[in-house]
Design a protein around this motif. Structure first.
Motif, short mmCIF file in Angstrom:
data_model
loop_
_atom_site.label_atom_id
_atom_site.label_comp_id
_atom_site.label_asym_id
_atom_site.label_seq_id
_atom_site.Cartn_x
_atom_site.Cartn_y
_atom_site.Cartn_z
N HIS A 4 -3.54 10.68 -3.35
CA HIS A 4 -2.17 11.02 -3.76
C HIS A 4 -1.53 12.06 -2.85
CE1 HIS A 4 -2.99 8.42 -7.02
NE2 HIS A 4 -3.96 9.17 -7.47
N ILE A 5 -2.21 12.48 -1.79
CA ILE A 5 -1.57 13.38 -0.82
C ILE A 5 -0.78 12.49 0.15
CG2 ILE A 5 -1.98 15.01 1.06
CD1 ILE A 5 -4.57 15.82 -0.43
N PRO A 6 0.55 12.73 0.27
CA PRO A 6 1.32 11.84 1.15
C PRO A 6 0.88 11.97 2.60
CG PRO A 6 2.70 13.62 0.29
CD PRO A 6 1.36 13.76 -0.36
N ALA A 7 0.76 10.83 3.27
CA ALA A 7 0.42 10.83 4.69
C ALA A 7 1.25 9.74 5.34
CB ALA A 7 -1.07 10.54 4.87
N HIS A 8 1.36 9.78 6.66
CA HIS A 8 2.19 8.80 7.36
C HIS A 8 1.43 8.19 8.54
CE1 HIS A 8 5.27 10.87 5.05
NE2 HIS A 8 6.03 9.80 5.25
N ILE A 9 1.80 6.96 8.86
CA ILE A 9 1.30 6.36 10.10
C ILE A 9 2.50 6.21 11.04
CG2 ILE A 9 -0.60 5.14 8.96
CD1 ILE A 9 1.06 2.54 9.37
N HIS A 10 2.21 6.22 12.34
CA HIS A 10 3.27 6.14 13.36
C HIS A 10 2.91 5.05 14.36
CE1 HIS A 10 4.82 10.01 11.88
NE2 HIS A 10 3.53 10.29 11.70
N TRP A 11 3.91 4.30 14.82
CA TRP A 11 3.67 3.26 15.82
C TRP A 11 4.95 3.01 16.61
CZ3 TRP A 11 4.74 2.34 10.77
CH2 TRP A 11 5.72 1.38 10.47
N THR A 12 4.82 2.25 17.69
CA THR A 12 5.98 1.86 18.50
C THR A 12 6.19 0.36 18.32
OG1 THR A 12 5.40 3.56 20.10
CG2 THR A 12 6.97 1.89 20.82
N GLU A 13 7.43 -0.02 18.03
CA GLU A 13 7.76 -1.44 17.85
C GLU A 13 9.12 -1.71 18.46
OE1 GLU A 13 7.63 -4.76 14.25
OE2 GLU A 13 7.37 -2.63 13.79
N ALA A 14 9.22 -2.70 19.30
CA ALA A 14 10.47 -3.02 20.01
C ALA A 14 11.03 -1.76 20.69
CB ALA A 14 11.49 -3.62 19.04
#
Length: 384
Positions: A4-14
């Protein structure tokens, strides 16, 4: 990472930097490296990336993603079947070593297969071709949706499977009824321990019992059906409490069974106190594993050390425990007996049963020797 701890993923698209919330009920940390994958991504490449810790965010057809996951699982299993050449030791591993190696391999496999990711909209719609309708299943597992997120396909399949279990239930012969497990609550598919509680001798006119660590509420329901006037069932986990309450209501036993949140014991004393703690000492790697692994035998020791203070004079504590931990070399029988004695308890009787689940007779299981010897016991304990 707690789920329940918010986390994020990051990526490059277009050629654009993108990010999304990450969700993992097993507590897996958000992957640091994410690439886009679709129907053209070869399984060998996907497997190599997954092994390296690079996650694949799926943009193709949903059913093709399922097929890719199966292909990754086949590769993981083939790899697991070929042991690396180790110079020493030559001796075969002990069962305890085999158990730890098996868990390590399972954990590595789970991490690799969790690298195939699926996008979700805020209302749990999956924006992919041929994606199934999963809103109800996700609501049951996660609660109300409020923002888009990304999760592993493997976790989603677990959520869908749990929804089916919850809908269909598990037949419990001792109750002549079904118990409906919720997501994250251990399912009573190993019926031998339920039958032990159904068959053990009960004091005439027993009016009150405590069920410690109620889970689905199955044992509380069995005790109530056996004629105990009031059962107080405790659990610390919110999902288990909701699950137990719903099952008790389905069985129309709410007049006899009260489900309360407590760490082990409720207040007061009872003539009968029942506990089926997790059977193996060890560190759970996900929330569902808390029903199997008891870190440093915390619940087992807590139940034993607090039992005498919660028993009425002449009362009994029923401890339901498999001896699998003993066969795996994780906890010797002497240690259990020492804990019983140190808690000011004595063993009145022990009722044993052999498990009948399929793994007990699966010779290909790396832990077959231990599983084949396993016995589940109901220990009848009283104040010394």
């Amino acid at each position: 990472m707690h789920p329940h701890i918010p986390a994020h993923i990051h990526w490059t698209e277009a050629d654009q930097e993108r990010s999304a919330s990450w969700r993992s009920e097993s507590g897996m940390p958000a992957p640091k490296k994410v690439v886009i994958a679709d129907d053209k991504t070869p399984a060998d490449l996907a497997y190599r990336l997954a092994c390296e810790g690079t996650a694949l965010l799926w943009r193709g057809d949903f059913q093709n993603a399922r097929q890719l996951l199966q292909a990754l699982a086949r590769r993981a299993d083939q790899k697991g079947g070929k042991p690396k050449r180790v110079k020493e030791p030559k001796a075969a591993p002990t069962l305890a070593q085999a158990f730890h190696l098996h868990r390590q391999a399972q954990s590595q496999r789970a991490r690799t297969l969790a690298m195939l990711l699926i996008p979700f909209d805020a209302d749990y719609t999956i924006p992919l071709r041929r994606a199934p309708e999963v809103k109800l299943a996700c609501n049951e597992a996660y609660g109300r949706g409020d923002q888009p997120f990304v999760a592993s396909l493997r976790e989603l399949l677990g959520v869908i499977g749990a929804h089916e279990w919850r809908k269909n239930g598990v037949e419990i012969p001792a109750l002549d009824a079904r118990i409906h497990p919720h997501y994250g609550v251990f399912s009573p598919i190993r019926g031998e321990y339920v039958q032990l509680v159904n068959d053990a001798p009960l004091a005439a006119g027993a009016r009150l019992a405590f069920d410690i660590g109620a889970g689905t509420g199955v044992l509380a329901a069995v005790l109530a059906q056996r004629g105990i006037k009031q059962v107080i069932a405790t659990d610390i986990d919110q999902r288990a409490l909701s699950c137990a309450r719903e099952n008790i209501q389905r069985l129309d036993l709410q007049g006899k069974v009260q489900v309360v949140q407590a760490d082990l014991f409720p207040e007061g004393r009872a003539p009968l106190v029942v506990c089926n703690p997790p059977w193996l000492p060890g560190r759970p790697s996900s929330s569902i594993e808390y029903a199997i692994y008891d870190p440093e035998s915390r619940m087992l020791r807590g139940f034993l050390s607090g039992l005498a203070a919660h028993l009425e004079p002449g009362g009994e504590g029923w401890l339901i425990l498999s001896d699998l931990a003993e066969h795996l070399g994780l906890r010797p029988r002497e240690q259990l007996l020492d804990w019983i004695e140190a808690a000011g308890l004595k063993v009145v009787d022990r009722i044993d049963v052999r498990p009948t689940h399929p793994r007990a007779s699966d010779a290909a299981d790396p832990l077959h020797a231990a599983r084949a010897a396993e016995v589940t016991s109901l220990w009848r304990l009283a104040a010394a």
